[in-house]
Design a protein around this motif. Structure first.
Motif, PDB file in Angstrom:
ATOM      1  N   ILE A  37       0.847  -1.191   0.000  1.00 41.90           N
ATOM      2  CA  ILE A  37       0.000   0.000   0.000  1.00 41.90           C
ATOM      3  C   ILE A  37       0.885   1.245   0.000  1.00 41.90           C
ATOM      4  O   ILE A  37       1.856   1.307   0.765  1.00 41.90           O
ATOM      5  CB  ILE A  37      -0.880   0.031   1.272  1.00 41.90           C
ATOM      6  CG1 ILE A  37      -1.667  -1.276   1.362  1.00 41.90           C
ATOM      7  CG2 ILE A  37      -1.819   1.226   1.258  1.00 41.90           C
ATOM      8  CD1 ILE A  37      -2.386  -1.457   2.675  1.00 41.90           C
ATOM      9  N   GLY A  53      24.142   6.861  -3.255  1.00 36.49           N
ATOM     10  CA  GLY A  53      24.443   5.460  -3.431  1.00 36.49           C
ATOM     11  C   GLY A  53      24.104   4.624  -2.213  1.00 36.49           C
ATOM     12  O   GLY A  53      23.500   5.105  -1.267  1.00 36.49           O
ATOM     13  N   TYR A 225       5.522  12.773   3.838  1.00 32.66           N
ATOM     14  CA  TYR A 225       6.330  12.372   4.986  1.00 32.66           C
ATOM     15  C   TYR A 225       5.907  13.056   6.278  1.00 32.66           C
ATOM     16  O   TYR A 225       6.588  13.909   6.831  1.00 32.66           O
ATOM     17  CB  TYR A 225       7.823  12.512   4.639  1.00 32.66           C
ATOM     18  CG  TYR A 225       8.081  11.495   3.560  1.00 32.66           C
ATOM     19  CD1 TYR A 225       8.311  10.162   3.900  1.00 32.66           C
ATOM     20  CD2 TYR A 225       7.937  11.818   2.213  1.00 32.66           C
ATOM     21  CE1 TYR A 225       8.428   9.194   2.931  1.00 32.66           C
ATOM     22  CE2 TYR A 225       8.046  10.856   1.237  1.00 32.66           C
ATOM     23  CZ  TYR A 225       8.289   9.544   1.603  1.00 32.66           C
ATOM     24  OH  TYR A 225       8.396   8.577   0.648  1.00 32.66           O
ATOM     25  N   ASN A 427      24.047   4.738   4.077  1.00 38.64           N
ATOM     26  CA  ASN A 427      23.645   3.636   4.950  1.00 38.64           C
ATOM     27  C   ASN A 427      22.135   3.445   4.985  1.00 38.64           C
ATOM     28  O   ASN A 427      21.653   2.509   5.618  1.00 38.64           O
ATOM     29  CB  ASN A 427      24.140   3.869   6.381  1.00 38.64           C
ATOM     30  CG  ASN A 427      25.491   3.208   6.632  1.00 38.64           C
ATOM     31  OD1 ASN A 427      26.067   2.598   5.731  1.00 38.64           O
ATOM     32  ND2 ASN A 427      25.991   3.330   7.847  1.00 38.64           N
ATOM     33  N   LEU A 429      20.035   3.285   2.054  1.00 35.22           N
ATOM     34  CA  LEU A 429      19.636   2.344   1.004  1.00 35.22           C
ATOM     35  C   LEU A 429      20.008   0.911   1.394  1.00 35.22           C
ATOM     36  O   LEU A 429      19.231  -0.026   1.173  1.00 35.22           O
ATOM     37  CB  LEU A 429      20.279   2.737  -0.335  1.00 35.22           C
ATOM     38  CG  LEU A 429      19.769   4.051  -0.945  1.00 35.22           C
ATOM     39  CD1 LEU A 429      20.339   4.245  -2.352  1.00 35.22           C
ATOM     40  CD2 LEU A 429      18.247   4.102  -1.001  1.00 35.22           C
TER      41      LEU A 429
END
Ligand code: FAD
Length: 627
Positions: A37, A53, A225, A427, A429
């Motif tokens: 969802i 990255g 958010y 850190n 991802l």
């Protein structure tokens, strides 16, 4: 229309960022029926915006890298407040999760000999971030979505229905978790387009709703958010930890006003960009804290040599952890040495050739050209701190990701512990992949147990709660946008990057008033796409989260990572082992308790030199070290 559309699943994942998608894939691989969802369109999550990255100690660019070095960097970055077990699992499992993504179809940038390339980033000892230009998050999401489609194709072959085991419900906001006999039984929400209500019955739910940035006025976060997962968990009886720790990214755009807060990736500094004040000085050399003195260059010459010869030189201080750089920029601006629009200068133009900049930082070039009419190959950018990431989140078991509520799991940014008081860039991802997979696995296992039935009266109450802003008398209530703006200003001005006791006390008073006003916000019109109504429902989540941040920040009388007290400017070892735990007190208040952090396993403790640990630990705690 009080109708509630009903669906039944084994595992429901709320949130379609990296953590949610990886969890859903894992639960489906375990043979479960899974719903995903998301509040916004499928594919639009913060994960997609991640530029720099994904940190994983593959050792492709510097063979000295390994999980132990990554573990140490992560603990240092978090100032040893991290849940060490999470940091350990993360450092050990991240390389496998990155390689696995390539089996799903990801294609990371390569080294000359064809390995996955890795770039430097703040706080990481070696080049460690696997990347795809400056669009790594896009590749991550693209690949996870592609994997979901391929699993749906497999399911179609067996069941004749593409969506039999994995179905995506997008533009659907969850507003309540439903519990029966103390366990998770399902969740309730509405579709944004037509406002129809929906309920998902499931014995296991994974929260992967991301961050809380919208409680602040200047933020890199987008509209979704509002701390929904944090607040849903609190109201369901789970606990939050580390909520005083917010990461203000040092480099957000400061100009023009409409784009204030939008992120300028740390890769600009990783690739050689330097920070200067209005006098042209590279000021970061003045801000190297004692705990980092040995690892950072003290002259510009040494810092510059590091880019080509990292083994024999120390790194430049522009690559200190984010909290240090953000505070330094803040101090320069306050001292009157800022740029014209209240930031400082970030200069890559005088450091790399235009074609290199275009190759390495294409999105940044585009972003500044389009939004600010600045050509970063020719002129410096103006940047300043922006509210970016919340270290605090739902307290979970480190191995399984389950909260204190049976059947309720959390992964990614909405969970707490992994990053301690400050997260290292890259850190996140890796965190999403490592703990997304773990929670998917354990939620799948958990779903094989009892299936509590959703209680009719709980659904009725959820409907009632959702309709409240329509039924409140107009003359009694306020417009939710007005209340939101005041909340954001309050947090920005009084519980921001540098905190003071009297200001936070004032913030708590204001929040009390905002709580009363939040209860009675009113909206006009109907349930078809009605942003005012959506905000009215988000607002109570923003309020709960803000209360957690303000209360915990007032309580912690020291400065550490993403929490800086003007009145307690140093880090205090007596606070290192203390977690501040938030739990809900009624509908719109929170209560704070203290909890001792579990001591680090001895063999992990021994990975650090005693001299370094002395900077963080009390003498008593150091007794067990092998030295
Ligand atoms: P998200 O990707 O944020 O996804 C949250 C999901 O939850 C969304 O689908 C949203 O719609 C959904 N949701 C929220 N509330 C509800 C609700 N009530 N009902 C239903 N669905 C809901 N980290 C790095 O490691 N490297 C980087 O280079 C990097 N760059 C970044 C750049 C930017 C601009 C930003 C904003 C962040 C960056 N980060 C980076 C941080 C990282 O991207 C995020 O922390 C991470 O992507 C969070 O992933 P997540 O899966 O936890 O949640």
């Amino acid at each position: 229309d009080r109708n509630v559309e009903t669906h039944e699943y084994d595992v429901v994942v709320i949130g379609a960022g990296g953590a949610g998608l990886r969890a859903a894939i894992e639960a489906r691989l375990q043979g479960k029926r899974v719903a995903i969802i998301s509040k916004s369109l499928f594919g639009k999550a913060h994960t997609v915006m991640a530029e720099g990255g994904c940190a994983a100690s593959m050792g492709n660019v510097n063979p000295n890298d390994n999980w132990m070095v990554h573990y140490r960097d992560t603990m240092r970055g978090g100032k040893f407040l991290n849940n060490w077990r999470m940091a350990e699992l993360h450092a050990k499992e991240a390389p496998d999760r990155v390689w696995e993504l390539e089996t799903y179809g990801a294609l990371f940038d390569r080294t000359k000999d064809g390995k996955i390339s890795q770039r430097n980033f703040g706080g990481h000892t070696y080049p460690r971030l696997a990347h795809v230009g400056d669009r790594t998050g896009l590749e991550l999401i693209r690949t996870l979505q592609q994997k979901i489609v391929s699993l749906q194709q497999d399911d179609h072959k067996v069941t004749g229905d593409y969506q039999s085991h994995l179905r995506v419900y997008h533009e659907c906001t969850i507003t309540e978790l439903l519990k029966t006999d103390g366990r998770i039984a399902g969740c309730f929400g509405y579709f944004r387009n037509d406002g129809r209500f929906v309920r998902f019955d499931a014995p296991a739910i994974v929260l992967a709703t991301g961050g809380v940035g919208k409680s602040y006025q200047v933020t890199s976060n987008s509209w979704e958010y509002t701390g929904d997962g944090h607040a849903l968990a609190l109201r369901a009886g789970a606990t939050l930890i580390n909520m005083e720790f917010l990461q203000f990214h040092p480099t957000g755009m400061v100009w023009p006003p409409s784009v204030k807060g939008i992120l300028v990736t740390e890769s600009v500094r990783g690739d050689g960009g330097v920070l200067r004040n209005s006098e042209g000085k590279r000021f970061m050399f003045d801000y190297i804290p004692d705990v980092f003195k040995e690892q950072y260059a003290t002259t510009e010459e040494e810092g510059d040599r590091w880019y080509t010869d990292p083994d024999n030189n120390r790194r430049p201080p522009e690559l200190l952890p984010r909290d240090e750089v953000a505070r330094a920029i803040n101090s320069e601006v306050k001292a009157g040495r800022g740029s014209p629009h209240g930031g400082v200068f970030l200069d890559i133009a005088s450091r790399l050739k235009p074609e290199e900049i275009l190759k390495r930082l294409p999105s940044m070039h585009h972003q500044f050209k389009e939004l600010a009419d600045v050509d970063i190959t020719k002129e410096p950018m103006e940047v300043g701190p922006t509210c970016h990431y919340v270290m605090g989140g739902i307290e979970v078991d480190p191995d399984t990701g389950m909260s204190s509520v049976p059947g309720l799991f959390a992964a990614g940014e909405c969970s707490g512990g992994m990053h301690g008081s400050n997260r290292l860039g890259g850190n996140s991802l890796s965190d999403l992949l490592v703990f997304g997979r773990r929670t998917g696995l354990y939620a799948a296992q958990f779903s094989e147990g009892a299936r509590p039935a959703v209680a009719r009266e709980d659904v009725d109450a959820a409907v009632e709660r959702a309709l409240l802003p329509f039924t409140t008398a107009a003359e009694q209530g306020e417009n939710p946008f007005v209340v939101q703006l005041e909340l954001q200003k309050c947090m920005h001005e009084l519980v921001g990057i540098i905190r003071k006791e009297d200001e936070m006390e004032m913030a708590l008073k204001k929040l009390e008033d905002i709580a009363t006003r939040t209860r009675t916000v009113v909206v006009e019109g109907h349930r078809e796409f009605n942003p005012g109504w959506h905000l009215a429902l988000d607002l109570r989540n923003m309020l709960l989260v803000s209360l957690c941040v303000a209360k915990a920040a007032l309580e912690r009388q020291e400065s550490r990572g993403g929490h800086t007290r003007d009145d307690f400017p140093v880090m205090d070892s007596d606070w290192r082992h203390i977690l501040l735990v938030c739990s809900a007190l009624g509908e719109d208040n929170v209560e704070l308790t203290r909890k001792e952090q579990i001591p680090m396993r001895p063999e992990l403790f021994d990975l650090f030199e005693l001299d370094e640990l002395k900077k963080y630990y009390t003498g008593e705690e150091l007794g067990g070290h092998r030295a």
